[in-house]
Design a protein around this motif. Structure first.
Motif, PDB file in Angstrom:
ATOM      1  N   VAL A 126       8.785  -1.437   2.868  1.00 25.19           N
ATOM      2  CA  VAL A 126       7.519  -1.036   3.306  1.00 25.19           C
ATOM      3  C   VAL A 126       7.290   0.603   3.465  1.00 25.19           C
ATOM      4  O   VAL A 126       8.122   1.199   4.115  1.00 25.19           O
ATOM      5  N   ASP A 127       6.384   1.205   2.765  1.00 26.85           N
ATOM      6  CA  ASP A 127       6.314   2.720   2.862  1.00 26.85           C
ATOM      7  C   ASP A 127       5.910   3.144   4.275  1.00 26.85           C
ATOM      8  O   ASP A 127       4.682   2.665   4.679  1.00 26.85           O
ATOM      9  N   GLN A 128       6.430   4.172   4.737  1.00 23.01           N
ATOM     10  CA  GLN A 128       6.242   4.685   6.043  1.00 23.01           C
ATOM     11  C   GLN A 128       6.281   3.880   7.023  1.00 23.01           C
ATOM     12  O   GLN A 128       5.645   3.536   8.217  1.00 23.01           O
ATOM     13  N   PHE A 129       7.365   2.832   7.228  1.00 19.87           N
ATOM     14  CA  PHE A 129       7.530   1.686   8.001  1.00 19.87           C
ATOM     15  C   PHE A 129       8.408   2.274   9.013  1.00 19.87           C
ATOM     16  O   PHE A 129       9.772   2.045   9.022  1.00 19.87           O
ATOM     17  N   MET A 149      10.867  11.606   3.256  1.00 20.42           N
ATOM     18  CA  MET A 149       9.581  11.249   2.420  1.00 20.42           C
ATOM     19  C   MET A 149       9.977  10.365   1.452  1.00 20.42           C
ATOM     20  O   MET A 149      11.065   9.950   1.279  1.00 20.42           O
ATOM     21  N   THR A 150       8.821   9.935   0.629  1.00 16.63           N
ATOM     22  CA  THR A 150       8.942   8.939  -0.120  1.00 16.63           C
ATOM     23  C   THR A 150      10.174   8.880  -1.339  1.00 16.63           C
ATOM     24  O   THR A 150      10.723   8.060  -1.670  1.00 16.63           O
ATOM     25  N   GLY A 151      10.208  10.165  -1.955  1.00 14.39           N
ATOM     26  CA  GLY A 151      11.140  10.317  -3.106  1.00 14.39           C
ATOM     27  C   GLY A 151      12.329  10.309  -2.531  1.00 14.39           C
ATOM     28  O   GLY A 151      13.263   9.373  -3.007  1.00 14.39           O
ATOM     29  N   LEU A 194       2.711   0.861  -5.778  1.00 14.20           N
ATOM     30  CA  LEU A 194       1.475   1.406  -6.068  1.00 14.20           C
ATOM     31  C   LEU A 194       2.126   2.933  -6.927  1.00 14.20           C
ATOM     32  O   LEU A 194       1.631   3.537  -7.592  1.00 14.20           O
ATOM     33  N   LYS A 195       3.224   3.597  -5.899  1.00  9.92           N
ATOM     34  CA  LYS A 195       3.692   4.933  -6.219  1.00  9.92           C
ATOM     35  C   LYS A 195       4.760   4.852  -7.288  1.00  9.92           C
ATOM     36  O   LYS A 195       5.550   4.152  -7.210  1.00  9.92           O
ATOM     37  N   ASP A 196       4.547   5.550  -8.171  1.00  6.48           N
ATOM     38  CA  ASP A 196       5.363   5.884  -9.498  1.00  6.48           C
ATOM     39  C   ASP A 196       7.054   6.161  -8.823  1.00  6.48           C
ATOM     40  O   ASP A 196       7.817   5.467  -9.209  1.00  6.48           O
ATOM     41  N   HIS A 224       0.907   0.599   3.035  1.00  6.04           N
ATOM     42  CA  HIS A 224       1.009   1.075   4.455  1.00  6.04           C
ATOM     43  C   HIS A 224       1.055   2.767   4.951  1.00  6.04           C
ATOM     44  O   HIS A 224       0.739   3.116   5.890  1.00  6.04           O
ATOM     45  N   ASP A 225       1.700   3.318   3.897  1.00  2.00           N
ATOM     46  CA  ASP A 225       1.777   4.779   4.054  1.00  2.00           C
ATOM     47  C   ASP A 225       0.277   5.579   3.747  1.00  2.00           C
ATOM     48  O   ASP A 225       0.146   6.456   4.342  1.00  2.00           O
ATOM     49  N   TYR A 226      -0.365   5.046   2.662  1.00  3.20           N
ATOM     50  CA  TYR A 226      -1.645   5.691   2.367  1.00  3.20           C
ATOM     51  C   TYR A 226      -2.526   5.764   3.584  1.00  3.20           C
ATOM     52  O   TYR A 226      -3.175   6.330   3.737  1.00  3.20           O
ATOM     53  N   GLY A 239      -1.331   5.033   6.903  1.00  3.90           N
ATOM     54  CA  GLY A 239      -0.633   5.773   8.157  1.00  3.90           C
ATOM     55  C   GLY A 239      -1.016   7.237   7.804  1.00  3.90           C
ATOM     56  O   GLY A 239      -1.158   7.865   9.028  1.00  3.90           O
ATOM     57  N   HIS A 240      -1.140   7.845   6.626  1.00  5.68           N
ATOM     58  CA  HIS A 240      -1.368   9.180   6.597  1.00  5.68           C
ATOM     59  C   HIS A 240      -2.800   9.695   7.382  1.00  5.68           C
ATOM     60  O   HIS A 240      -3.050  10.602   7.782  1.00  5.68           O
ATOM     61  N   HIS A 241      -3.727   8.632   7.446  1.00  8.92           N
ATOM     62  CA  HIS A 241      -4.956   8.901   7.768  1.00  8.92           C
ATOM     63  C   HIS A 241      -5.095   8.480   9.116  1.00  8.92           C
ATOM     64  O   HIS A 241      -6.002   9.301   9.895  1.00  8.92           O
ATOM     65  N   ASP A 245      11.100   3.586   3.794  1.00  9.60           N
ATOM     66  CA  ASP A 245      11.518   4.860   2.999  1.00  9.60           C
ATOM     67  C   ASP A 245      11.581   5.992   3.948  1.00  9.60           C
ATOM     68  O   ASP A 245      12.299   7.119   3.956  1.00  9.60           O
ATOM     69  N   HIS A 246      10.907   5.906   5.070  1.00  2.99           N
ATOM     70  CA  HIS A 246      10.592   6.832   6.155  1.00  2.99           C
ATOM     71  C   HIS A 246       9.649   6.703   7.227  1.00  2.99           C
ATOM     72  O   HIS A 246       9.180   5.552   6.994  1.00  2.99           O
ATOM     73  N   GLY A 247       9.438   7.359   8.245  1.00  2.41           N
ATOM     74  CA  GLY A 247       8.490   6.985   9.244  1.00  2.41           C
ATOM     75  C   GLY A 247       7.295   8.073   9.437  1.00  2.41           C
ATOM     76  O   GLY A 247       6.728   8.145   8.108  1.00  2.41           O
ATOM     77  N   THR A 305       1.524  13.976   8.526  1.00  3.16           N
ATOM     78  CA  THR A 305       2.716  13.710   7.474  1.00  3.16           C
ATOM     79  C   THR A 305       4.226  13.811   8.052  1.00  3.16           C
ATOM     80  O   THR A 305       4.365  14.151   9.322  1.00  3.16           O
ATOM     81  N   HIS A 306       5.119  13.327   7.410  1.00  4.66           N
ATOM     82  CA  HIS A 306       6.189  12.972   7.765  1.00  4.66           C
ATOM     83  C   HIS A 306       7.337  14.110   6.764  1.00  4.66           C
ATOM     84  O   HIS A 306       7.420  13.868   5.617  1.00  4.66           O
ATOM     85  N   MET A 307       7.825  14.956   7.543  1.00  2.00           N
ATOM     86  CA  MET A 307       8.495  15.848   6.624  1.00  2.00           C
ATOM     87  C   MET A 307       9.880  16.414   7.567  1.00  2.00           C
ATOM     88  O   MET A 307      10.311  17.594   7.218  1.00  2.00           O
TER      89      MET A 307
END
Ligand SMILES: [Zn+2]
Length: 519
Positions: A35-38, A79-81, A164-166, A273-275, A277-279, A323-325, A459-461
């Motif tokens: 789950v992206d940004q979980f 981050m995601t990558g 969804l993300k490549d 979840h990430d898309y 969460g950023h907003h 993949d990150h928080g 953002t998460h960095m």
């Protein structure tokens, strides 16, 4: 001896029969669900609201699986990558070279996306997608994954990866996956890269046919009213998660995943979840709504999947992680007490230009900075050479001025760390060592907790707990259920799965086997 020999012979038949009964493969299908940004606390905060354990949603996985509430990505910038790159390769960016999502390529004189491949073409239902900005593939990824290793010993396993993300789909799938699919929202279709195959697999084409008529329809969910399916906003809703699961089930049907000769791998990352969460930020009620929707969709997906397997859930293992928080939105915390701020992205480069110009005069080429991406500064090397200064000298001049800014905690020279081996103290040194690679910038800026750049609403960095810790669950008959409170490392996932699947860990893997959870 007289007595021992008959005993040994007496034991033989039982030994033979138990090894004959043992299945050559413990599972016919493995599902890795990211789950992206979980962030780690999503499962803790909403546990009471999840479906009962019998439904096999989040609560079922937590209670029936081996659950680590805290698993550590342990990177300088999470981050995601880099997050997806570590999950199935068991490696950190200093080895796999996916240290950030975007880096600056000095030869090309361009920012480069982490899975960008200018030789690759995007393939949709009708062949090459002409509107793609660039091609993508795992060529930049200097590692192999669990799926790659199974294939490297000619195991007849099938590996299918989707998101969804490549970058999520590609970095989980690795180099030898059979099908790697992601979403092209511009054309409202699932696509792939010609790195993997020359035409889109039938199961993805089939899903694209079902998507087509939806494109002009509208729906409402959470903060979004009357949005079109396939629009950017629609990807921030559970609809896009449902579509990802539909694609996965379509792949299972067409390829007969889980009914082959070996353990097949189905790798799924849920990007919505990430898309969202950023907003919204993690404290917004819509993020709770999203998490509860995921709970229901995961339960439905696993239920449908089990029905397609000869021995149902018994054929299946599931790994769930993130993949990150994400940090909290400044508007959700009392910033007069706990400083939190979204710093305009142009502030820091302006300070650097001014400081270096004051010290060394006007730079050759007009600017001291050639590029700045993800808190990393790539100096104009021609300007440094003509002023006869090294990157570390430039950093040393900038540091005292930058440290006067309320939002900066550390200013590092990458050359000093990577080449001179002057590594920052303690945990700072560990995360820097794991993360920086030859693709990193010359000057690394470490923001204070709860501070980030306004390139995004949020953002998460960073290396702080809210960005680096995610949950980790292993569910299946070879894993001992329970809550494991020790911190697991994300790089432990690949060697643990390699132990279960009886294959070498991926080439760059450096995690440990989580032996305490194995039966
Ligand atoms: Zn993100």
């Amino acid at each position: 001896m007289k007595f021992i020999l008959p005993l040994v012979f007496a034991m033989l038949p039982s030994v033979i029969s138990s090894s004959a009964q043992a299945s050559p493969r413990p599972y016919s299908l493995g599902v890795v669900l990211v789950v992206d940004q979980f962030r780690a606390d999503y499962l803790m905060r909403f546990e009471e609201k999840f479906l009962p354990a019998s439904a096999n949603g989040y609560r079922g996985l937590m209670q029936k699986g081996a659950y680590f509430p805290l698993a550590d990505h342990g990177l300088l910038q999470n981050m995601t990558g880099p997050g997806h790159a570590g999950i199935l390769s068991g490696s950190y960016p200093y080895r796999n070279h996916i240290s950030i999502n975007w880096w600056y390529d000095r030869e090309l004189k361009k920012e480069q996306y982490c899975v960008q491949d200018n030789h690759a073409k995007m393939i949709g239902s009708d062949g090459v997608v002409s509107t793609a900005k660039y091609g993508v593939s795992p060529r930049t990824f200097n590692a192999t994954t669990i799926g790659d290793e199974l294939k490297n010993v000619d195991r007849p396993t099938r590996v299918v990866s989707m998101a969804l993300k490549d970058r999520a789909a590609i970095l989980m799938g690795g180099k030898r996956a059979d099908d790697v699919i992601w979403f092209d929202d511009k054309n409202c279709q699932w696509v792939t890269s010609d790195f993997y195959m020359k035409s889109l697999p039938e199961f993805a084409k089939k899903q694209n046919v079902s998507l087509k008529p939806k494109k002009n329809e509208k729906f409402s969910w959470g903060p979004f009213k009357d949005v079109n399916y396939c629009s950017k906003q629609s990807l921030q809703t559970p609809w896009a998660i449902d579509e990802t699961f539909n694609l996965a089930l379509s792949a299972v049907d067409e390829l007969k995943l889980g009914r082959g000769k070996d353990t097949d791998l189905l790798l799924i990352s849920l990007s919505s979840h990430d898309y969202l969460g950023h907003h919204m930020g993690p404290n917004d009620p819509n993020m709770e709504k999203m998490t509860l929707a995921e709970d229901k969709l995961i339960s439905e997906f696993l239920g449908k999947l089990a029905k397609k397997l000869p021995n149902g859930m018994n054929d299946l293992f599931v790994v769930l992680t993130g993949d990150h928080g994400i940090p909290p939105m400044p508007k959700h915390i009392p910033t007069e007490r706990l400083p939190a701020e979204n710093i305009p992205s142009e502030v820091t480069p302006a300070i650097i230009e001014e400081t270096l110009t004051k010290e060394f005069g006007k730079p050759k080429g007009g600017k001291w900075i050639e590029a700045m991406t993800e808190f990393q500064v790539y100096f104009n090397h021609e300007a440094l050479d003509s002023a006869k200064i090294t990157t570390t000298q430039a950093v040393n001049v900038c540091r005292p001025r930058l440290m006067k800014e309320r939002y900066l905690d550390q200013v590092w020279s990458a050359d000093e760390i990577l080449r001179d081996r002057k590594v920052p103290a303690g945990e700072y040194g560990l995360v820097a060592d794991r993360t920086l690679s030859y693709r990193s910038g010359d000057m690394i800026l470490v923001f204070k907790p709860y501070h980030y750049s306004d390139d995004y609403p949020l953002t998460h960095m960073t290396m702080y707990s809210y960005d680096r810790y995610v949950p980790l669950i292993f569910w299946g008959k070879t894993f001992k259920p329970g809550m494991y409170r020790q911190i697991a490392h994300i790089v432990d996932i690949a060697p643990t799965l390699s132990s279960v699947l009886r294959v070498l860990p991926p080439a760059q893997s450096e995690g440990r086997i989580l032996n305490e959870i194995l039966r």
